[in-house]
Design a protein around this motif. Sequence first.
Motif, PDB file in Angstrom:
ATOM      1  N   PRO A 191      -7.708   8.876  -1.021  1.00  0.00           N
ATOM      2  CA  PRO A 191      -7.418  10.230  -0.541  1.00  0.00           C
ATOM      3  C   PRO A 191      -8.527  11.224  -0.861  1.00  0.00           C
ATOM      4  N   ASN A 193       3.891   7.078   7.150  1.00  0.00           N
ATOM      5  CA  ASN A 193       4.194   8.298   6.403  1.00  0.00           C
ATOM      6  C   ASN A 193       3.246   9.452   6.728  1.00  0.00           C
ATOM      7  N   ALA A 237       2.294   1.968   5.399  1.00  0.00           N
ATOM      8  CA  ALA A 237       1.782   3.162   4.743  1.00  0.00           C
ATOM      9  C   ALA A 237       1.448   4.249   5.753  1.00  0.00           C
ATOM     10  N   GLN A 287      -4.459  16.736   3.236  1.00  0.00           N
ATOM     11  CA  GLN A 287      -4.866  15.489   2.592  1.00  0.00           C
ATOM     12  C   GLN A 287      -5.378  14.520   3.667  1.00  0.00           C
ATOM     13  N   TYR A 306       0.856  -1.176   0.000  1.00  0.00           N
ATOM     14  CA  TYR A 306       0.000   0.000   0.000  1.00  0.00           C
ATOM     15  C   TYR A 306       0.895   1.230   0.000  1.00  0.00           C
ATOM     16  N   ALA A 307       0.524   2.233  -0.769  1.00  0.00           N
ATOM     17  CA  ALA A 307       1.336   3.447  -0.831  1.00  0.00           C
ATOM     18  C   ALA A 307       0.426   4.665  -0.753  1.00  0.00           C
ATOM     19  N   ILE A 308       0.884   5.666  -0.027  1.00  0.00           N
ATOM     20  CA  ILE A 308       0.173   6.933   0.056  1.00  0.00           C
ATOM     21  C   ILE A 308       1.020   7.989  -0.630  1.00  0.00           C
ATOM     22  N   LYS A 309       0.520   8.523  -1.720  1.00  0.00           N
ATOM     23  CA  LYS A 309       1.202   9.620  -2.395  1.00  0.00           C
ATOM     24  C   LYS A 309       0.802  10.916  -1.694  1.00  0.00           C
ATOM     25  N   LYS A 310       1.735  11.500  -0.960  1.00  0.00           N
ATOM     26  CA  LYS A 310       1.417  12.670  -0.145  1.00  0.00           C
ATOM     27  C   LYS A 310       1.237  13.905  -1.026  1.00  0.00           C
ATOM     28  N   GLU A 311       0.152  14.621  -0.758  1.00  0.00           N
ATOM     29  CA  GLU A 311      -0.125  15.860  -1.458  1.00  0.00           C
ATOM     30  C   GLU A 311      -0.594  16.894  -0.452  1.00  0.00           C
ATOM     31  N   THR A 364      -0.587  15.403   5.624  1.00  0.00           N
ATOM     32  CA  THR A 364      -1.417  14.223   5.363  1.00  0.00           C
ATOM     33  C   THR A 364      -1.915  13.634   6.672  1.00  0.00           C
ATOM     34  N   LYS A 406      -8.006  -0.273  -0.711  1.00  0.00           N
ATOM     35  CA  LYS A 406      -6.740   0.417  -0.941  1.00  0.00           C
ATOM     36  C   LYS A 406      -6.897   1.846  -0.422  1.00  0.00           C
TER      37      LYS A 406
END
Length: 354
Positions: free
Chosen positions: A99, A137, A134, A110, A53-58, A62, A96
């Motif tokens: 966001p 982060n 995940a 986020q 699992y990945a969290i793309k930080k924006e 977050t 999954k």
Amino acid sequence: MDIQQEIKRLEEEIRKTPYNKATEHHIGRLKAKLARLKEEAEKQRKKTGGEQYAIKKEGDATAVLVGYPSVGKSTILNALTGAKSEVGDYDFTTLKPVPGMLEYNGAKIQIVDVPGLIEGASRGRGRGREILAAVRNADIIIIVVDVFTLENIDVLKNELYEGGIRLDEKPPDVVIKKRATGGLSIKSTVDLSIDEQTIRSILREYKIHNGEVLIREDITIDRLIDAILGNRAYIPSITVVNKIDLYPDAEIPENAIAVSAEKKINLDKLVEEIYRKLDFIRVYLKPPGGKVEEEPMILRRGARVEDVCRKIHRDLLENFKYARVWGKSVKFEGQKVGLEHELEDGDVITVYAR
């Protein structure tokens, strides 16, 4: 005996051993060995690969929603951000990370809904290790239960702890400088509750036989191990009790926020607390030879000039020459500073590149 069997044996021995001054040294050694074996087991697991699992930080920070399935995390996400996370009354609706973006007081926060976390997650149940990896982060963790499952607050906090996440703690105030020779020097600036023999035993478990150790807090065995490993995540948290509309007389734990995402009850209090706990500062950019920009850059307290450059453009960091700062963080207005300079709320900064 394989690693997992040895881990279980050590956990059982620690559980059965009463903690007192006479057993402190023994328990310290057992806990150190247990933490080391868990690290080895995790490294082995990562080598096997598999879905992650990945969290793309924006945005500016977050926040991650953590809780059992079906407590209303997706409804909270949708209510706060207008995201379209699937909502259902059955377990594991969210498969999954999903966001959404909350905008408040000029900050873009986020909010991420991750798959449900359950008891045993830190041992791999329900893809728990991947979820915890995940969650590490996050800038803030929002623990979510509902009025009918208040007992799960402690369960979730324990799973996060076992996953290497330290809620609402600061890193241990311990400095360890390893050397090749010369023996081990242990110094402290405060009175310690654990004795030097226990400290040395724990250090030996990690093959630290030479070096200098400076301890500046009344360290516990667990926090000393955390300091040695150096890979723990220290993250602020908020506890939320959802579905308050279904049981208005529920006894809400102290410091928890009771909400109803469905009925939009107390969501404003939750948003205010998220913003407060993230501890934002506002920094104003002034282009070289230009005027101060009206809209501030939102950063977390403790941010440095390096963070400003990275947020503007990564090339700026590579070509950085120096910066000038006006405000609380400098001794005089327009002071010339480098990348490591820590900024304060309301500072004005001009960055010069090569």
